[in-house]
Every structure is written in C-alpha cells, then in structure tokens.
Design a protein around this motif. Structure first.
Motif, PDB file in Angstrom:
ATOM      1  N   ILE A 183      16.935 -63.038  43.769  1.00 60.10           N
ATOM      2  CA  ILE A 183      16.164 -64.287  43.675  1.00 60.10           C
ATOM      3  C   ILE A 183      14.687 -64.039  43.990  1.00 60.10           C
ATOM      4  O   ILE A 183      13.790 -64.565  43.318  1.00 60.10           O
ATOM      5  CB  ILE A 183      16.766 -65.360  44.610  1.00 60.10           C
ATOM      6  CG1 ILE A 183      18.088 -65.859  44.003  1.00 60.10           C
ATOM      7  CG2 ILE A 183      15.810 -66.535  44.803  1.00 60.10           C
ATOM      8  CD1 ILE A 183      18.947 -66.620  44.970  1.00 60.10           C
ATOM      9  N   SER A 184      14.447 -63.221  45.010  1.00 57.41           N
ATOM     10  CA  SER A 184      13.054 -62.904  45.366  1.00 57.41           C
ATOM     11  C   SER A 184      12.337 -62.248  44.188  1.00 57.41           C
ATOM     12  O   SER A 184      11.199 -62.610  43.870  1.00 57.41           O
ATOM     13  CB  SER A 184      13.010 -61.952  46.563  1.00 57.41           C
ATOM     14  OG  SER A 184      13.659 -62.524  47.635  1.00 57.41           O
ATOM     15  N   ILE A 185      13.005 -61.312  43.555  1.00 58.59           N
ATOM     16  CA  ILE A 185      12.396 -60.606  42.411  1.00 58.59           C
ATOM     17  C   ILE A 185      12.152 -61.591  41.261  1.00 58.59           C
ATOM     18  O   ILE A 185      11.064 -61.630  40.673  1.00 58.59           O
ATOM     19  CB  ILE A 185      13.299 -59.427  41.956  1.00 58.59           C
ATOM     20  CG1 ILE A 185      13.362 -58.372  43.054  1.00 58.59           C
ATOM     21  CG2 ILE A 185      12.789 -58.819  40.652  1.00 58.59           C
ATOM     22  CD1 ILE A 185      14.451 -57.327  42.869  1.00 58.59           C
ATOM     23  N   CYS A 186      13.154 -62.408  40.966  1.00 54.58           N
ATOM     24  CA  CYS A 186      13.035 -63.366  39.858  1.00 54.58           C
ATOM     25  C   CYS A 186      11.913 -64.367  40.113  1.00 54.58           C
ATOM     26  O   CYS A 186      11.166 -64.733  39.200  1.00 54.58           O
ATOM     27  CB  CYS A 186      14.351 -64.114  39.652  1.00 54.58           C
ATOM     28  SG  CYS A 186      15.640 -63.058  39.016  1.00 54.58           S
ATOM     29  N   THR A 187      11.805 -64.806  41.386  1.00 52.75           N
ATOM     30  CA  THR A 187      10.759 -65.767  41.737  1.00 52.75           C
ATOM     31  C   THR A 187       9.379 -65.155  41.522  1.00 52.75           C
ATOM     32  O   THR A 187       8.480 -65.801  40.964  1.00 52.75           O
ATOM     33  CB  THR A 187      10.900 -66.184  43.225  1.00 52.75           C
ATOM     34  OG1 THR A 187      12.248 -66.484  43.479  1.00 52.75           O
ATOM     35  CG2 THR A 187      10.047 -67.377  43.550  1.00 52.75           C
TER      36      THR A 187
END
Lengths: 266, 304
Positions: A183-187
């Motif tokens: 999620i951090s990467i996608c955000t």
C-alpha cells in the motif's frame, strides 16, 4: 459463542507475544514523545504540549503500534491453528460461524480497543505533564482520534482474513506487514506519478489523513497561536471514514469466514 | 439389542482423485467399545474427523443420536468427546491451565472437575510444569483428561495408548474398562496395538484403503480366530478333493501360500491323516493351529 470467547481470552491472557505487544503499544506514545523532544533538542515541557502530540504525532503512534495490532489480531484468529487446538472447538459442537465470530470479536477487542484506550490515555497523561498548549479544540482532537477506531478495525479485519485464508497466525502477520508495504508503494506511485491522493480505504491512509502534521498547521488568530487542521471534520469525512471501514471490514470478514466454513480442518 | 447411537452410511471422502474413504458403512452401539483397526493411511482418522465435523464428507450420511443435519450433529457432539491426531495441548501452559481453557470453552461450570480428571489420568502432581516438558505419555494422558472433562457419553480416541509405557497402558486400559462399565461410556478406539484392542473391545471395524473390510462383534471375531488343522501335502489339489469326498469337510481354505486349512473335525487329525495316506497322499505337514488376531488382521487388511 460466549464460551469460545472466554476460552480465547484465557489463552490470549497467557500469550507472551500478546503481552509483549500490549506493553509495547502502551509505551509507544511516550517513546515517540521523548524521541521527538530529542530530535527537536528542546526541553520536554516545550516541545510536546498535548495538542501538538495529538495532532502531530498520534498518527505515528498508531502506525508503529500497527505491529502490535497485527500480532494480536492474527493470534486471536489463528493462534490455535498451529497446534490444532482450534479443532477442539469444533469437536465440542460449536458451529463454525460462532467460532469465527468469537475469534473476530476477540481479535478486535484485544487489539483495537486497547490501542484506542492507550491513545486517549497518552493524550491525557501528556496534557497533565506538559499542558494542552495552544488553543486547539480538544473535542475536535478527541473526535479525530475516535474516528480512527473504524480504519483500525478494517486493518484488523484484513489481518484476520489473511490468517483465516492461510490457516496460520504467522502467515497472517507476514501478509499483514506485506500488504502495508504494498500500500505504501502504491500510494507513493499514485501521488508521484499520477498526482492523485488516496485518503480512504487502504492501510493507514485514512488515519494519516485524519491526524498527521501534513493535515494540521499553526496559525495566529487575534494574536494567539491556534492549531488548525487543514480539513475540518466535514460530514463527508465522517461518512467516508466510517463507510469505507464498514464496507471493507464486512468484505474481509466474509472472505475469512467463507474460507473457514468451507475448508476441511486437516 | 443395544441402541445404535452412531450410524455411518455410505460415507465417501475424496481428496482430488484419491479416495480417503470409500463407501464406508458401520454403526456404534451404546455401551460398546469399538476397535477401529487398520494400517497407517487406512482412513481411521478421516472417519473420526468426519464424525467430529472437522472434515466434510464428499457423499454419504452420518447419524449421531438421531440427528443428521448440521445443527443436530453439532448438538450431538456436545454429548461426545474426541482425541484426534494430536491431544489437546497448549505447550506453554500447565496441564491445569490447558484444562481450564477447555473448561471455559465447553461451558463446564464446576471447576473441581479439573481436579477429578487430572486424578483419573494420574496427572494431579504435575504442578507448574508446562506441557512442553511433558513426556509423550503424559501428553496422551492430558488429551484423555481433556476428553473426559465434559463427562461424555461417547469417547472417540485416535491411538490413545500411543507413547504410553507398559504400566501406563495397563492403567489406561483399566480406566477405559471402568468408564465403560461404571459410567456406561461408549468408546471408539483406533490403535495399531491389536493385542491391546483384543483385551478391551466388544466390537471391531477393520478398514484398509478407505474401505471397510469387516465388522465383527467380539464373539464373531473369536469364531473367526478359531483353531484349524493346517495340512500341506505333495498334492494339495488332490488332497482337498479327498477331504471333501471321503471325510465330508466343508469348511476349508486352500491357497498356494498357506496350503490347506480345515476349520472343522478338529479332533479327528489322526483319521484325516490316515485317510489321506490310504488315498495315496503323503502329508508333509499336518498340525492343529490357531488364527491369531494379528493373522486375521493381516488377512482382512491385505488379503494375505
């Protein structure tokens, strides 16, 4: 269901991993406060009045406490899978829905509720030590922290879904952490490449949106410093925070239940 | 005739192409001690897991205490206790803590019940020793204590004497007998130790490759394991014809591996020998033998 819940509670009270996680979560706010003071190079009383702590650092407290939350929720759902003692709940005649419901309830009760209690307690304790600070509406801060209960339950449900699907607390914990990383990467990609901010629905985004320093700032009104959140608590914030959390929680728990119901307990 | 409390009808469990259970049918009578006998991988544990609701059958039906639907079967399970595969044990808890967790789960109000079952299985003096430090035998006893906790009417135990020392086996056997006779608890026990089962069981279910090979009462099995006359001659084919024509033998097996086995006229060994000799057959071996439970087991499960 009550009997299964009582039995799970008895086990969790004696689980070293759970106790260590709770202790870690309890000291996390004060550790972060001390860390922030050290980083700023300021005396304790000046650097973190309670409003500042609540508005600026609570998101970090909750994000780091995520480790404890994940461990506890996964252990509540699947801690008895490895040694197969969960099977004895079925063998005793409890149906799968009641067992799953009891484990989900225990997971939320043992992780989200203590974390919320610890959060509010720390704001109170730091207010007693350092004072409240600049004029920020305490009710506004309390509502924002309280709203965090919904995304926390959603995160908890996601962890429990992974635990149920993989029939293992360890794999549930690993998947929970892995998902947070994804999620951090996608955000970051979403913000940097597509210039689109995601505020609700996934990981800690909702909590960050409600609480972080990016979202609050100091202004001088009538000669007094006031801490303002950039986004006021609008009906849309309430609806989206609660709505996304409820929908995703139900979806995650349902997926977990379907797997728990359908699979043989070999 | 005793009341049937469990009936398994045409039960099949399939994992992919592999059939773990294949059209299994048998019943359990109230007050009996049923021995479930078969080699590893025969399907004994799968039967127990299906009865316990851990495994869903692919087809077939289970009836327990008159119930066949899921709700009724779950209610029936409150009258039963199981010890399947691993005994109930949280390794970092003491025996008492393990049982307390189970007491809460089963909703047993009386805390003293824990002391009673610990005494029954001789674990009352384990104190603060955690289960991780228990021997295999002690773990089995704890599993039994857990199974006894809710005062079940039917106990289903998977290899309950596995890991017990000889003294422990005798104690547990006596405990099973006492539970059966004094508390009228029905028992289903799977074990590889056939000699132990033969000392205990009133009914036997033989299983191999997921198929029931035979269901017997104690008396029926005793009859099957009866004495016989073993004969080997220079011409077994001709000898068997003489035995039928001249002596009138009807109960007889003739195989290449074992030769001739006669299950009647056991006291007429001299006459049989003489008749064969007079008809030109020379007996190489003629002796009175007995089929042991082990022999019968091998015959049932592997057809040898």
């Amino acid at each position: 269901m009550i009997n299964v819940l009582r039995s799970i509670n008895y086990g969790l009270r004696r689980d070293v991993g759970v106790i260590v996680s709770l202790v870690m979560m309890f000291f996390m706010p004060y550790t972060i406060m001390l860390f922030m003071c050290a980083a700023e190079g300021m005396p304790l009383s000046e650097c973190t009045p309670s409003y500042y702590f609540a508005a600026q650092n609570m998101a970090a407290v909750l994000a780091i406490s995520y480790v404890g939350l994940t461990i506890i929720s996964c252990k509540a759902m699947g801690g008895d899978s490895k040694d197969k003692t969960i099977n004895y709940e079925l063998l005793s005649g409890h149906n799968r829905l009641k067992i799953y419901a009891a484990r989900s309830l225990a997971g939320i009760a043992w992780s989200v509720l203590p974390l919320m209690f610890i959060s509010f307690l720390s704001v109170g304790v730091i207010a007693l030590i350092n004072g409240w600070g600049m004029e920020t509406d305490p009710i506004d801060v309390i509502i924002r922290i309280a709203l965090c209960v919904f995304p926390l339950i959603r995160i908890c449900a996601l962890n429990m879904m992974f635990t149920s699907v993989f029939n293992s607390a360890g794999k549930g914990i690993a998947m929970g952490f892995g998902m947070d990383l994804v999620i951090s990467i996608c955000t970051t990609i979403s913000e940097e490449v597509f210039h689109k901010e995601i505020d609700y629905g996934f990981g800690f985004l909702n909590i960050i949106f409600l609480l972080t320093s990016q979202n609050s700032r100091e202004v001088i009104i009538e000669g007094k410093p006031v801490n303002l959140f950039d986004t006021a608590l609008t009906p849309e914030m309430y609806i989206k925070t609660i709505g996304f959390a409820v929908v995703f929680t139900v979806v995650y728990l349902l997926i977990g239940y379907v797997v728990f119901k359908k699979k043989d307990r070999d | 005739m005793s009341e049937k409390i469990v009936e398994v009808r045409n039960l099949t469990k399939q994992y992919g192409k592999q059939k773990a259970l294949d059209d299994v049918t048998f019943s359990i009578k109230k007050g009996s001690i049923v021995g479930l006998i078969g080699p590893n991988g025969a399907g004994k544990t799968t039967i127990m897991k299906t009865l316990g609701g851990l495994v869903y059958p692919t087809s077939g039906e289970i009836e327990m205490y008159g119930a066949t639907d899921e709700k009724g079967l779950n209610h029936a399970r409150t009258r039963m206790s199981f010890m399947i595969e691993a005994p109930y044990e949280k390794e970092k808890m003491t025996a008492r803590e393990n049982l307390e967790k189970q007491r809460l789960q089963k909703g047993i109000p009386d805390k003293k019940r824990i002391d009673e079952v610990l005494k029954q299985v001789n674990l009352e003096n384990t104190g603060k020793k955690i289960v991780k430090n228990f021997s295999l035998g002690m773990r089995q006893r704890l599993g039994l204590a857990n199974a006894l906790l809710a005062k079940p009417e039917l106990l289903i135990l998977d290899e309950p004497i596995n890991g017990l020392d000889p003294e422990g086996i005798v104690e547990i056997r006596e405990l099973f007998r006492r539970l059966n006779k004094e508390e009228n608890i029905t028992l289903v026990i799977s074990s590889h130790i056939l000699s132990e089962l033969s000392l205990l069981c009133t009914d036997y279910v033989f299983i191999n490759n997921g198929k029931i090979k035979g269901v017997f009462t104690e008396d029926e099995l005793k009859a099957e394991c009866s004495e016989y006359i073993q004969i080997n001659t220079d011409n077994n084919e001709k000898a068997s014809a003489i035995l039928i024509d001249k002596i009138g033998i009807e109960k007889m097996d003739v195989t290449k591996e074992s030769g001739i086995r006669i299950y009647e006229k056991l006291d007429e060994i001299r006459y049989i020998s003489k008749t064969l000799y007079e008809n030109g057959i020379i007996p190489v071996e003629i002796a009175k033998n007995e089929v042991s439970l082990e022999d019968y087991y091998m015959k049932m499960v592997s057809g040898v």
